[in-house]
Scaffold this active site. Structure first.
Site, short mmCIF file in Angstrom:
data_model
loop_
_atom_site.label_atom_id
_atom_site.label_comp_id
_atom_site.label_asym_id
_atom_site.label_seq_id
_atom_site.Cartn_x
_atom_site.Cartn_y
_atom_site.Cartn_z
N HIS A 198 0.86 -1.19 0.00
CA HIS A 198 0.00 0.00 0.00
C HIS A 198 0.90 1.24 0.00
CE1 HIS A 198 -2.79 3.04 1.54
NE2 HIS A 198 -3.78 2.21 1.24
N CYS A 236 -3.70 2.72 -4.44
CA CYS A 236 -4.62 3.52 -3.63
C CYS A 236 -4.64 4.94 -4.18
CB CYS A 236 -4.20 3.49 -2.16
SG CYS A 236 -5.26 4.53 -1.13
N HIS A 263 -7.63 0.50 -4.36
CA HIS A 263 -8.46 1.26 -3.43
C HIS A 263 -8.88 2.50 -4.20
CE1 HIS A 263 -6.36 -0.29 0.51
NE2 HIS A 263 -6.99 -1.23 -0.12
N ASP A 308 -13.06 3.10 -0.99
CA ASP A 308 -12.21 3.36 0.17
C ASP A 308 -12.97 4.27 1.14
OD1 ASP A 308 -10.00 3.17 1.77
OD2 ASP A 308 -8.59 3.93 0.29
N HIS A 309 -12.26 5.05 1.90
CA HIS A 309 -12.90 5.86 2.94
C HIS A 309 -14.17 6.53 2.43
CE1 HIS A 309 -8.53 6.52 4.38
NE2 HIS A 309 -8.90 5.25 4.44
N TYR A 322 -14.91 4.44 7.59
CA TYR A 322 -15.38 3.09 7.30
C TYR A 322 -16.83 2.81 7.72
CZ TYR A 322 -10.83 1.86 5.58
OH TYR A 322 -9.69 1.80 4.82
C1 DNO Z 1 -6.63 3.19 5.29
C2 DNO Z 1 -6.02 2.01 4.72
C3 DNO Z 1 -4.65 1.74 5.31
C4 DNO Z 1 -4.18 0.41 4.82
C5 DNO Z 1 -2.84 0.04 5.29
C6 DNO Z 1 -2.36 -1.17 4.54
O1 DNO Z 1 -7.81 3.27 5.32
O2 DNO Z 1 -5.97 2.11 3.35
O3 DNO Z 1 -4.75 1.71 6.70
O4 DNO Z 1 -5.05 -0.59 5.25
O5 DNO Z 1 -1.94 1.05 5.15
O6 DNO Z 1 -1.40 -1.80 5.29
#
Ligand code: DNO
Length: 347
Positions: A198, A236, A263, A308-309, A322
C-alpha cells in the site's frame, strides 16, 4: 474485476448481512485483529473468518493487512524472526484460499489525518489533512488523529521507537524493504498469493520519518527490487493522488499487471499538502475517477477493487472512514462506472 468491501470483524458496526446487500459485492477484505503485530495467525482463526464470510455469501480472498513489525522496518536483530513469522502467515493464508495480501512499509504511523470530522458544505463530515496542522502537533501526545493505527503505542514506547528510527534514512529503509521482499516473495509465489504494498498516506515523509512508497519513480524501484508478479501494488488513488505530482492514469498504464488490488476513492485538494476526503464520483473531488477506471481496464486489470474511505452521511457514526452508507454508494458508483466503460469499449 471483483468488488470487495473492508470488514473489521465482529466488532465492526457494519455487519456482513448488510455488506452482502450492496449490489454486486463479491467479498470482504479483512484480517485477524486479535493477534499482536508480528505473531503468527492461528489457522483456526483464519478458517473461522473465512467461514463467516462464506456463510454470508461473501468470498474472503483479500487480506488487509498483515502488518509488518517495526523491527523488520528498522532492520534490527529481531527482524529475522519476524520475517519468518510473516512467511508462515503467507503460507497459512494461501492454504485458506487467500489471493492477495495488502500491507504497508510506513515507519511508525499508518495513514495520518489532522481532522476526523471536517464538516462539508452538504452537512456530511469527512477526514481531512492539513500539513501545517499536522506538523504543529506533537506525535508524543494524543492530539494527533491516527485512525489507521493497527497498534496503539504507549508514550514511552513511541518515544523509544522514534529514537530508533533516527538512524534509518530512506536508503536504509529501502535496504530493509529489500531484505523483507527477498524473503517473502518466493513464499508468496509458492502459496499462490500476490503481495500488494500500500502506498504511504500521505505520500511524503512526516516527523523526520522516511517514507518511500510515494511516487512513480519509487514504485518502479520497488517493483524492480524483486521483479516477480507476486511483488505488486495496492493502487490507492487517495494516497497517491494527494501529491499533485503523481499522474495516476499514467502510473496505472505503467504498472498495469503488477496492480493486484485497487483502493478507489476521491479526494479534494484544498491547498498545498492539504486535502479533504470527498464522495467517490469524479465531480466531487480532484481525481479523475473515470480516467482511473478506464486506465485499469485498458491495462487488463482483473484484480480486486474496494471503495475506500467514505464520508459520514445520514447521521451515521462509527469507524472513521469506514461507515456503511457512503462506502456503499462508492461501490455502486464504481460498479456502474466499470460497466459503462467496459460496454462502451466493447461496442
Ligand atoms: C486506510 C487504509 C490503510 C491500509 C494500510 C495497509 O484506510 O488504506 O490503513 O489498510 O496502510 O497496510
Amino acid at each position: 474485476m471483483k468488488m470487495t468491501f473492508r470488514w473489521y470483524g465482529e466488532n465492526d458496526p457494519v455487519t456482513l448481512q448488510k455488506i452482502r446487500q450492496i449490489p454486486k459485492m463479491s467479498g470482504i477484505v479483512s484480517a485477524i485483529y486479535d493477534v499482536p503485530v508480528g505473531e503468527v495467525w492461528g489457522e483456526d482463526k483464519i478458517q473461522a473468518l473465512k467461514e463467516k464470510a462464506n456463510q454470508n455469501g461473501l468470498a474472503f480472498e483479500v487480506v488487509e493487512s498483515v502488518p509488518v513489525h517495526e523491527d523488520i522496518k528498522l532492520g534490527n536483530q529481531n527482524a529475522k524472526k519476524y520475517i519468518e513469522n510473516y512467511c508462515e502467515n503467507i503460507r497459512r493464508l494461501g492454504r485458506a484460499g487467500v489471493k492477495v495480501i495488502c500491507y504497508n512499509f510506513m515507519p511508525v504511523f499508518d495513514w495520518l489525518r489532522s481532522e476526523l470530522e471536517r464538516i462539508l458544505p452538504d452537512g456530511s463530515n469527512a477526514l481531512a489533512y492539513d500539513e501545517k496542522t499536522v506538523l504543529s502537533m506533537n506525535p508524543l501526545t494524543s492530539e494527533l488523529s491516527l485512525p489507521g493505527w493497527d497498534e496503539s503505542y504507549t508514550k514511552e514506547g513511541l518515544r523509544e521507537l522514534l529514537k530508533q528510527y533516527k538512524t534509518v534514512d530512506e536508503e536504509q529503509l529501502w535496504r530493509n524493504l529489500e531484505i523483507f521482499l527477498k524473503a517473502i516473495i518466493p513464499v508468496a509465489e509458492e502459496s499462490g498469493i500476490s503481495m500488494a504494498i500500500h502506498p504511504d498516506d500521505p505520500p511524503w515523509g512526516i516527523f523526520g520519518l522516511p517514507r518511500v512508497i510515494t511516487n512513480e519513480k519509487n514504485l518502479e524501484r520497488f517493483l524492480k527490487l524483486v521483479d516477480f508478479k507476486a511483488n505488486g501494488l495496492t493502487f490507492c488513488t487517495g494516497s497517491l493522488g494527494a501529491s499533485v505530482e503523481n499522474d495516476l492514469v499514467a502510473m496505472i498504464h505503467k504498472f498495469g499487471n503488477r496492480i493486484h488490488f485497487a483502493h478507489l476513492r476521491n479526494i479534494k485538494i484544498t491547498g498545498e499538502r492539504c486535502f479533504e476526503e470527498s464522495a467517490h464520483p469524479t465531480e466531487c473531488g480532484s481525481l479523475d475517477m473515470y480516467g482511473i477506471v478506464e486506465a485499469l481496464q485498458e491495462s487488463g486489470f482483473d484484480g480486486y477493487i474496494r471503495p475506500d474511505h467514505g464520508r459520514m452521511i445520514w447521521g451515521e457514526t462509527g469507524r472513521y472512514g469506514y461507515g456503511l452508507y457512503d462506502r456503499a454508494l462508492g461501490a455502486t458508483y464504481l460498479t456502474g462506472l466499470w460497466e459503462g466503460i467496459e460496454k462502451h469499449a466493447n461496442k
